[in-house]
Scaffold this motif. Structure first.
Motif, mmCIF file in Angstrom:
data_model
loop_
_atom_site.group_PDB
_atom_site.id
_atom_site.type_symbol
_atom_site.label_atom_id
_atom_site.label_comp_id
_atom_site.label_asym_id
_atom_site.label_seq_id
_atom_site.Cartn_x
_atom_site.Cartn_y
_atom_site.Cartn_z
ATOM 1 N N PHE A 1 6.167 19.658 9.641
ATOM 2 C CA PHE A 1 6.318 18.226 9.391
ATOM 3 C C PHE A 1 6.905 17.499 10.608
ATOM 4 N N SER A 2 6.933 18.167 11.754
ATOM 5 C CA SER A 2 7.583 17.572 12.925
ATOM 6 C C SER A 2 6.818 16.368 13.470
ATOM 7 N N PHE A 3 5.592 16.152 12.986
ATOM 8 C CA PHE A 3 4.827 14.976 13.402
ATOM 9 C C PHE A 3 5.507 13.678 12.966
ATOM 10 N N CYS B 1 0.854 -1.182 0.000
ATOM 11 C CA CYS B 1 0.000 0.000 0.000
ATOM 12 C C CYS B 1 0.895 1.239 0.000
ATOM 13 N N TRP B 2 0.733 2.093 -1.007
ATOM 14 C CA TRP B 2 1.548 3.292 -1.136
ATOM 15 C C TRP B 2 0.664 4.534 -1.140
ATOM 16 N N VAL B 3 1.249 5.648 -0.723
ATOM 17 C CA VAL B 3 0.575 6.929 -0.839
ATOM 18 C C VAL B 3 1.525 7.905 -1.546
ATOM 19 N N ALA B 4 0.965 8.646 -2.497
ATOM 20 C CA ALA B 4 1.743 9.664 -3.208
ATOM 21 C C ALA B 4 0.994 10.984 -3.095
ATOM 22 N N GLY B 5 1.734 12.054 -2.881
ATOM 23 C CA GLY B 5 1.091 13.360 -2.789
ATOM 24 C C GLY B 5 1.966 14.437 -3.402
ATOM 25 N N PHE B 6 1.296 15.453 -3.915
ATOM 26 C CA PHE B 6 2.004 16.589 -4.514
ATOM 27 C C PHE B 6 1.656 17.853 -3.735
ATOM 28 N N SER B 7 2.695 18.589 -3.276
ATOM 29 C CA SER B 7 2.547 19.863 -2.580
ATOM 30 C C SER B 7 1.689 19.684 -1.320
ATOM 31 N N PHE B 8 0.571 20.379 -1.188
ATOM 32 C CA PHE B 8 -0.338 20.184 -0.052
ATOM 33 C C PHE B 8 -0.665 18.696 0.127
ATOM 34 N N GLY B 9 -0.849 17.995 -0.988
ATOM 35 C CA GLY B 9 -1.139 16.555 -0.931
ATOM 36 C C GLY B 9 0.001 15.752 -0.336
ATOM 37 N N ALA B 10 1.241 16.227 -0.504
ATOM 38 C CA ALA B 10 2.393 15.547 0.107
ATOM 39 C C ALA B 10 2.338 15.688 1.635
ATOM 40 N N TRP B 11 1.929 16.871 2.103
ATOM 41 C CA TRP B 11 1.789 17.096 3.555
ATOM 42 C C TRP B 11 0.707 16.190 4.133
ATOM 43 N N PRO C 1 -0.291 2.190 9.648
ATOM 44 C CA PRO C 1 0.951 1.412 9.617
ATOM 45 C C PRO C 1 1.061 0.468 8.431
ATOM 46 N N GLU C 2 -0.068 0.226 7.751
ATOM 47 C CA GLU C 2 -0.004 -0.682 6.591
ATOM 48 C C GLU C 2 0.604 -0.032 5.356
ATOM 49 N N ILE C 3 0.814 1.292 5.385
ATOM 50 C CA ILE C 3 1.438 1.966 4.233
ATOM 51 C C ILE C 3 2.916 1.584 4.183
ATOM 52 N N THR C 4 3.324 1.008 3.061
ATOM 53 C CA THR C 4 4.688 0.481 2.954
ATOM 54 C C THR C 4 5.659 1.423 2.252
ATOM 55 N N GLY C 5 5.150 2.453 1.595
ATOM 56 C CA GLY C 5 6.040 3.392 0.926
ATOM 57 C C GLY C 5 5.308 4.664 0.546
ATOM 58 N N PHE C 6 6.069 5.730 0.325
ATOM 59 C CA PHE C 6 5.432 6.998 -0.042
ATOM 60 C C PHE C 6 6.273 7.757 -1.057
ATOM 61 N N ILE C 7 5.572 8.604 -1.804
ATOM 62 C CA ILE C 7 6.196 9.584 -2.703
ATOM 63 C C ILE C 7 5.699 10.954 -2.272
ATOM 64 N N SER C 8 6.619 11.864 -1.965
ATOM 65 C CA SER C 8 6.258 13.246 -1.647
ATOM 66 C C SER C 8 6.910 14.152 -2.689
ATOM 67 N N ALA C 9 6.082 14.713 -3.564
ATOM 68 C CA ALA C 9 6.576 15.595 -4.614
ATOM 69 C C ALA C 9 6.371 17.042 -4.184
ATOM 70 N N GLY D 1 -0.395 13.400 2.781
ATOM 71 C CA GLY D 1 0.053 12.012 2.625
ATOM 72 C C GLY D 1 0.994 11.581 3.739
ATOM 73 N N MET D 2 1.886 12.466 4.144
ATOM 74 C CA MET D 2 2.841 12.099 5.186
ATOM 75 C C MET D 2 2.169 12.052 6.561
ATOM 76 N N GLN D 3 1.085 12.816 6.740
ATOM 77 C CA GLN D 3 0.297 12.657 7.970
ATOM 78 C C GLN D 3 -0.441 11.318 7.966
ATOM 79 N N LEU D 4 -0.909 10.918 6.777
ATOM 80 C CA LEU D 4 -1.614 9.639 6.673
ATOM 81 C C LEU D 4 -0.692 8.473 7.051
ATOM 82 N N LEU D 5 0.588 8.605 6.713
ATOM 83 C CA LEU D 5 1.566 7.573 7.098
ATOM 84 C C LEU D 5 1.523 7.303 8.600
ATOM 85 N N MET D 6 1.363 8.373 9.367
ATOM 86 C CA MET D 6 1.405 8.253 10.820
ATOM 87 C C MET D 6 0.177 7.535 11.369
#
Length: 217
Positions: free
Chosen positions: A139-141, A102-112, A122-130, A114-119
């Protein structure tokens, strides 16, 4: 590609769903830029990321956050949008119960978002932040960041300056147990306008393909 409407926390959400034939295909969601600055699921970066994941064998969903397109609700400072992303992932997982990755990719606001969704997931195995907007959002979370991923940006980004992205990457790379890969495209702006879109997508495909290959060894 089928249009889909699925339930969100604040009403219906509109998406584009692109399934593979294999029941155990990996899954990915793609998150769009800021709704109040014209961001939609049809943004060029989002569209290209969507098709890149599909071409790599993923079943992919991109969708409009609340208040965008035919999605119900109103902009909610990122709080509701994070709940929308979680609902989208729930929907995608319910349709693909055999997915191993399971991956999440986000661009700009979507990257922010997406990286919160990671937290949360736990099933997310990889991410792309553009082009993550490290200058605009905290992003200190990501303490600790739960999975490895790729952060990609351009050296000519005036929306999210490269120095802020490098600071974010440096902090994440100090963490143990994960690997944060960072690619900077020389001359690219925030939106990877041509001729930079294709090289950006190539970096993403190379990275994701390598990760998938490593996971099957």
């Amino acid at each position: 590609m089928p249009e889909v409407i699925f339930p969100g926390p604040d009403g219906r959400l509109e998406g584009r769903y692109h399934p593979q034939r294999q029941n155990d295909a990996p899954i990915a969601i793609v998150l769009h830029p800021h709704p109040q600055f014209g961001g939609t699921m049809n943004n060029k970066v989002v569209y290209n990321l969507h098709y890149a994941f599909y071409e790599m064998g993923f079943t992919v969903l991109r969708f409009n956050f609340r208040g965008v397109g035919r999605s119900q609700g109103e902009y909610d400072q990122g709080i509701g949008e994070l709940s929308d992303a979680a609902a989208a992932l729930d929907y995608l997982q319910s349709m693909n119960t055999g997915a191993k990755h399971c991956w999440v990719a986000g661009f700009s606001f979507g990257a922010w978002i997406g990286m919160q969704l990671l937290m949360r997931r736990p099933e997310i195995t990889g991410f792309i932040s553009a082009s993550p907007p490290a200058n605009m959002y905290d992003f200190s979370f990501l303490a600790p960041c739960p999975s490895s991923g790729l952060i990609i940006n351009g050296t000519a980004d005036r929306v999210a300056p490269p120095a802020d992205t490098r600071t974010l990457v440096g902090k994440l790379q100090e963490q143990k147990g994960i690997t944060i890969t960072h690619e900077e495209l020389e001359g690219a702006d925030h939106f990877f306008k041509d001729p930079y879109m294709e090289p950006m997508i190539d970096h993403v495909k190379t990275y994701v393909t390598r990760r998938l290959t490593e996971s099957t060894r």
